[in-house]
Write a protein that holds these residues in place. Structure first.
Motif, PDB file in Angstrom:
ATOM      1  N   MET B   6       0.834  -1.195   0.000  1.00  0.00           N
ATOM      2  CA  MET B   6       0.000   0.000   0.000  1.00  0.00           C
ATOM      3  C   MET B   6       0.875   1.254   0.000  1.00  0.00           C
ATOM      4  O   MET B   6       2.042   1.166  -0.377  1.00  0.00           O
ATOM      5  N   GLY B   7       0.287   2.376   0.431  1.00  0.00           N
ATOM      6  CA  GLY B   7       1.022   3.641   0.320  1.00  0.00           C
ATOM      7  C   GLY B   7       1.319   4.284   1.660  1.00  0.00           C
ATOM      8  O   GLY B   7       1.143   3.681   2.719  1.00  0.00           O
ATOM      9  N   GLN B   8       1.711   5.545   1.557  1.00  0.00           N
ATOM     10  CA  GLN B   8       2.131   6.280   2.746  1.00  0.00           C
ATOM     11  C   GLN B   8       0.999   6.447   3.759  1.00  0.00           C
ATOM     12  O   GLN B   8       1.218   6.428   4.957  1.00  0.00           O
ATOM     13  N   LYS B   9      -0.222   6.623   3.237  1.00  0.00           N
ATOM     14  CA  LYS B   9      -1.352   6.828   4.130  1.00  0.00           C
ATOM     15  C   LYS B   9      -1.509   5.637   5.064  1.00  0.00           C
ATOM     16  O   LYS B   9      -1.644   5.786   6.273  1.00  0.00           O
ATOM     17  N   GLU B  10      -1.450   4.447   4.474  1.00  0.00           N
ATOM     18  CA  GLU B  10      -1.598   3.236   5.277  1.00  0.00           C
ATOM     19  C   GLU B  10      -0.400   3.055   6.204  1.00  0.00           C
ATOM     20  O   GLU B  10      -0.538   2.598   7.326  1.00  0.00           O
TER      21      GLU B  10
END
Ligand SMILES: Cc1cc2nc3c(=O)[nH]c(=O)nc-3n(C[C@H](O)[C@H](O)[C@H](O)COP(=O)(O)OP(=O)(O)OC[C@H]3O[C@@H](n4cnc5c(N)ncnc54)[C@H](O)[C@@H]3O)c2cc1C
Ligand code: SF4
Ligand code: SF4
Ligand code: SF4
Ligand code: SF4
Lengths: 644, 376
Positions: B6-10
């Motif tokens: 996933m990405g930075q948010k997760e």
């Protein structure tokens, strides 16, 4: 030569509302003017300053509105004519003095021009200045067109001298900033000599000391004068009526709403059914005039912006005279016929009249708004509220917001009023977490800076502009230092009152009239108060951030002055410092490793994202050449070259 | 368990906000969004890339441990408690001067210096002390520089951030000294989860892992020490084997702080760590278990050899006389395994206490055979 000092009587010229007010003051022979910049009032003092030489005036941008009113008052005490101008929020600032001033009375004609901003077009609230007139018991005038703006201003000085008290002239954004034809009158050639007399009897309004004591006597006198004003207002030419003798509906209005109401009646074609009573003298209301018109109908619509000030005053009068005029049905804000927030417009007024009269009228086709929005989007680029290209605030808030995150204690910034208020929005990385009056950021942060004793670990920070620093931050700073608050103050020193158009302030070497004045050094003032002071250039992002992080860790009051001239300042506007370009081969674009830092997060309008090529690009026209974006690019793709 | 990248948010939600960040630095220096400051990894601005290297490399996001073991180790070497064991040694630097500048036997420093001298690597990433007992990872190119940076830093050094920076530069072959979480991040990079953006991981030629029980939170640590010593006076610290205390060596003598005072200032993330021996390194080094006085024990290391590359370096050190060895006392390897197993179990129990669900182990794969062996 400025048209404002055009000596030809009787010619018609196109004037902005604020210019008309200035012309009126010049025709009245104003001698002294003072103010503090604030939209929509700023052009008044500036225009007077521009002709100060020719007209032998003294004009200043005072340090704040209270001082401006005090400076103008002194001139009145010395029997000169004086004017002070400010936006509504400024009247709040000046209001402490305002009550004292009006209780003690004035001598030479003195006019307060208060410019309100319904709809908060360039404000953070919809404050009202009309109440002040009622509160401090002085007359209130509201011009309904541009000619009146001039004529009323001139007359306001005469009225002030007649009652020996302040007269408030209230304008609104649409009156101050729109333009219309005005027939010029004669410029005054009076050359009064200033003298302050104080040796007379204490009750002598012209030669005694200027005090509000003895209160029972002075206050009674003031109220008697107000009664006199009421009588004068009965015959005022600024109150007009148009319509049938016995209208189905009486519209009572004032100020810019006069124009909206007139247009609404015209559009609906109901001039035979609806009467329009336009009031220019809105406090105290002339009772006989009102009674006469109220008696002519039993339905009354009051049209005004924001708070139902006029509506309430009319209703009180109607209640007092109910036996004579009979029962009325009132429409306006209290019953929801018109909205209580925001600006009005002809459509809203037309809809209200149509509803009351039961006329089938669709002001706009139901999908008009949607279509209009769509069309304007198709034609105009969607521009968000943001700092200008090359604006030092963007760099400052980049450093501030990163410093607070790195400090890692959930620190926050308390803000106040200036261009930098926009730092509450994404363009300033949503850095401001409280936003109040000028100087309030420092005061609020000073309070937060005491809460460690209740377990608060978050560091408090505040930002203010250089002009605001002088206007109202200094007392809060004194408070914070004296009470050992822990707080970091960032002064965004962009060398001018940029938001309102670069009016000079005490930190600069020039005054409103272009004269040479000593500049006060913010860093030295703060140091003398006992704060730890640093000065940095926000364009040196890393250094500024590092300094801030260091200051955040220290106890006590610390001041960081971020010094960099506004991108729109006359000095900078002329020339780019750097030629800036993106090297496409190096640009990482959307990939992991950058993800458009420059156009997605930093968002200087000078940078654009080329959707097709998937690369960033510098818009040569918009780019101000500050070179800051070159410092943030992770790939060194943004190249800057100093312009020779 | 979902291994989706996933990405930075997760990453921010599941690792930073969940207090699981080890400060390894794997997500730092990849892009402008994460920085390391003091002993914390800080997210400066939001990034909306769906599959990011930050998430993919983080040691606290899900990983397929079995696939990683298969990829790096000989199946016969694997143990459930301490990972692959090709060899187990008690060793130390032959040069007493190296030992003086080292935490224990100086094995780590000596091996890294050797790897540089022999050209196995041209860049070594080690940790160095900075201002106020803060630590940082640095890249050095010369053995003498490695030796100057001996001793354990119990404040996180974001070594992987230094690797990320070095890998972008001219370095050709890089060796890293790393704690278990950092070793794990490097191993995740080696799996090339996002093949086109592989972070030049092929430059990584040698990983020497440190045994590790916990690192300390710098702010809490400075607060704890404030009343006892000036930070500038600290010369080192240690956790003597088998005694429930921490020793702080200062210019004015040693300070002993009871374990109960130190435990609460350990990084939150260390409490839920299931690897104490840096299972994904080429070599793992810790303080010796030789059943003698601490004064003697202190001058030796225990070493787990895990890979061919690790074995080759040990052989080279033996040939060159860089290390000296002694026979491990009987039963110490079992002692080590038991201790490692206990810590794994304790951490898993803490994770379950957090999630309230024995099937949800946050970043640890519940189906992994090693984890199953401990829990079931
Ligand atoms: C936080 C921490 C906790 C530890 N806990 C234990 C434990 O519970 N049990 C145990 O047996 N051993 C533990 N160790 C390992 C032990 O302290 C020694 O590092 C190890 O025995 C090697 O000793 P040496 O003399 O060979 O090291 P040295 O020759 O002194 O070399 C140590 C190397 O590690 C590097 N380094 C130091 N600190 C760090 C760090 N924080 N991150 C990355 N690299 C670093 C140094 O730069 C140096 O290159 C821990 C180490 C650390 C850093
Ligand atoms: S910051 Fe640099 S690399 Fe990233 S999009 Fe902008 S120009 Fe390209
Ligand atoms: S140099 Fe960069 S940051 Fe400065 S104005 Fe131009 S595009 Fe904006
Ligand atoms: S996804 Fe990539 S660019 Fe975005 S934060 Fe993570 S590592 Fe940085
Ligand atoms: S554990 Fe490492 S990779 Fe994960 S968030 Fe923390 S510093 Fe970044």
């Amino acid at each position: 030569m400025s048209k404002l000092i055009d000596p030809r009587e009787g010619v018609r010229v196109l004037l902005m509302g604020n210019e008309a007010i200035v012309r009126g003051a010049l025709e009245a022979g104003v001698n002294v003017a003072a103010g503090y910049p604030g939209t929509p009032s700023s052009e008044i003092v500036q225009n007077l300053a521009d002709v100060a030489g020719e007209r032998n005036l003294y004009v200043e941008w005072s340090v704040n509105e209270k001082v401006a009113m005090e400076v103008a008052a002194a001139a009145s005490f010395a029997k000169l004519r004086s004017l002070c101008a400010m936006k509504q929020n400024g009247v709040n600032v000046a209001s402490d003095f305002l009550l004292h001033l009006t209780a003690a009375g004035t001598r030479g004609g003195m006019v307060l021009v208060a410019c309100d901003d319904p709809g908060a077009l360039s404000s953070v609230n919809e404050g009202e200045s009309r109440h002040f007139a009622r509160m401090v018991e002085v007359p209130l005038l509201e011009p309904g067109d541009f000619q009146e703006a001039k004529d009323m201003t001139k007359w306001a000085f005469e009225l002030s001298e007649e009652i020996r008290n302040l007269v408030v002239l209230r304008s609104v954004t649409r009156m101050s900033h729109a333009s219309g034809n005005v027939t010029l009158g004669r410029l005054s050639d009076a050359q009064p000599k200033a003298e302050f007399k104080y040796d007379g009897f204490i009750l002598d309004p012209l030669e005694g000391p200027v005090v509000s004591a003895p209160v029972p006597y002075k206050h009674t006198l003031q109220q008697e004068k107000l009664k006199r004003v009421r009588e004068i207002f009965e015959g005022s030419p600024f109150n007009t009526y148009a319509g049938p003798e016995k209208p189905d509906l009486l519209v009572v209005t004032s100020s810019a709403c006069t124009l909206y109401s007139r247009e609404a009646i015209h559009v609906l074609g109901v001039k035979d059914r609806v009467g329009l009573l336009k009031l220019g003298t809105t406090w105290p209301l002339p009772p006989e005039l009102l009674k006469r018109h109220l008696a002519s109908t039993d339905r009354v619509l009051i049209v005004e912006e924001v708070i139902p000030f006029l509506e309430e005053n009319v209703k009180i009068l109607a209640a007092e005279t109910a036996l004579e005029i009979g029962a009325k049905t009132f429409f306006g804000k209290n019953d929801g016929t018109l909205p209580s927030i925001g600006e009005l417009n002809p459509d809203l007024v037309a809809a209200a009249i149509a509803k009351i009269l039961g006329i089938d009228h669709v002001a706009m086709p139901p999908d008009y708004e949607k279509k209009a929005t769509l069309m304007s989007f198709a034609k105009a680029p969607n521009r968000e509220l943001t700092f200008c290209p090359g604006c030092p605030h963007r760099a400052s808030f980049w450093a501030i917001h990163h410093a607070l995150l790195m400090d890692n204690r959930l620190g926050f910034v308390c803000g106040d009023i200036g261009c930098y208020s926009m730092a509450a929005l994404p363009c300033g990385f949503s850095t401001l977490k409280t936003l109040h009056a000028m100087g309030s950021g420092a005061g609020v942060a000073s309070g937060f800076g005491q809460l460690h004793r209740f377990g608060m670990e978050q560091p408090a920070m505040t930002v203010c502009g250089d002009s605001t620093f002088f206007a109202s931050v200094m007392p809060a700073l004194v408070n914070a230092i004296h009470h050992r608050a822990d707080l970091t103050v960032v002064v965004l020193d962009n060398s001018g009152t940029a938001m309102t158009g670069f009016q000079p302030h005490p930190g600069l070497k020039v005054n409103a009239m272009g004269g040479d004045v000593p500049a006060l050094d913010i860093a030295r003032i703060c140091a003398a108060m006992g704060a730890k002071v640093e000065v940095r250039d926000p364009f040196q992002l890393e250094e500024a951030r590092g300094t801030l992080i260091g200051l955040l860790e220290e106890k006590g009051v610390k001041v960081l002055i971020m010094r960099q001239m506004c991108a729109l300042s006359p000095e900078k506007r002329a020339k780019k410092k750097y030629e800036v370009q993106v090297d496409e081969a190096l640009c990482l674009g959307e990939t992991c490793g950058c993800n458009r830092l420059c156009t997605r997060v930093f968002r200087c309008p000078g940078l654009v994202w080329d959707k097709e090529r998937k690369k960033a690009r510098v818009d040569e026209v918009l780019c101000a050449g500050c070179g800051v974006c070159a410092l943030i690019c992770p790939a060194e793709a943004i190249r800057k070259e100093e312009v020779a | 368990m979902e291994m989706t990248i996933m990405g930075q948010k997760e990453l921010q939600e599941r690792v930073h906000r969940a207090q699981l960040c080890t400060g390894c630095g794997a997500c730092v220096n990849l892009c402008p969004y994460q920085v390391f400051y003091q002993d914390q990894t800080i997210v400066l601005d939001a990034c909306d890339i769906k599959e990011g290297r930050c998430f993919a490399f983080c040691p606290r996001t899900p990983a397929d441990l079995e696939a990683m073991r298969r990829r790096f180790f000989a199946p016969g070497d694997l143990t459930p408690e301490i990972g692959a064991v090709k060899g187990y040694l008690i060793a130390r630097a032959a040069d007493a001067a190296i030992r003086t500048g080292a935490q224990h036997g100086g094995t780590v420093s000596a091996l890294m210096a050797l790897a540089l001298a022999e050209g196995l690597i041209d860049t070594a990433i080690v940790a160095e002390g900075a201002d106020r007992f803060l630590q940082q990872g640095v890249a050095v190119g010369d053995g003498a520089e490695v030796l100057k940076r001996g001793k354990s830093k119990f404040i996180t050094a974001a070594t992987v951030a230094a690797f990320n920076r070095a890998a972008k530069g001219p370095a050709g072959a890089i060796g890293v000294v790393a704690t278990p979480c950092q070793v794990f991040a490097l191993a995740k990079m080696r799996m090339k989860p996002l093949p086109e953006r592989d972070n030049n991981i092929d430059k990584l030629k040698l990983v020497i892992g440190l045994f590790c029980g916990w690192a300390l939170d710098w702010r809490k640590f400075t607060a704890l020490l404030a009343a006892r010593t000036a930070l500038e006076d600290i010369t080192g610290m240690d956790i003597p084997q088998g005694r429930r205390l921490v020793v702080i060596y200062t210019r004015n003598g040693a300070l002993e702080i009871p374990w109960d005072e130190v435990a609460p200032i350990a990084r939150e993330a260390c409490g839920v760590c299931v690897d104490t021996t840096a299972e994904f390194a080429d070599l793992s080094v810790g303080s010796a278990r030789i059943g003698e006085t601490w004064e003697t024990t202190r001058t030796w290391n225990q070493v787990i050899v895990r890979t061919e590359a690790g074995q080759a370096l040990i052989d080279l050190a033996r040939r060159k006389g860089v290390l000296e060895f002694r026979e491990p006392p009987a039963g110490v390897l079992d002692e080590l395994k038991a201790a490692a197993r206990d810590k794994k179990k304790a951490s898993l129990e803490k994770i379950i206490a957090r999630t309230g669900n024995p099937e949800d182990l946050i970043y640890v794969d519940r189906r992994d055979p090693v984890i199953r062996a401990i829990l079931d």
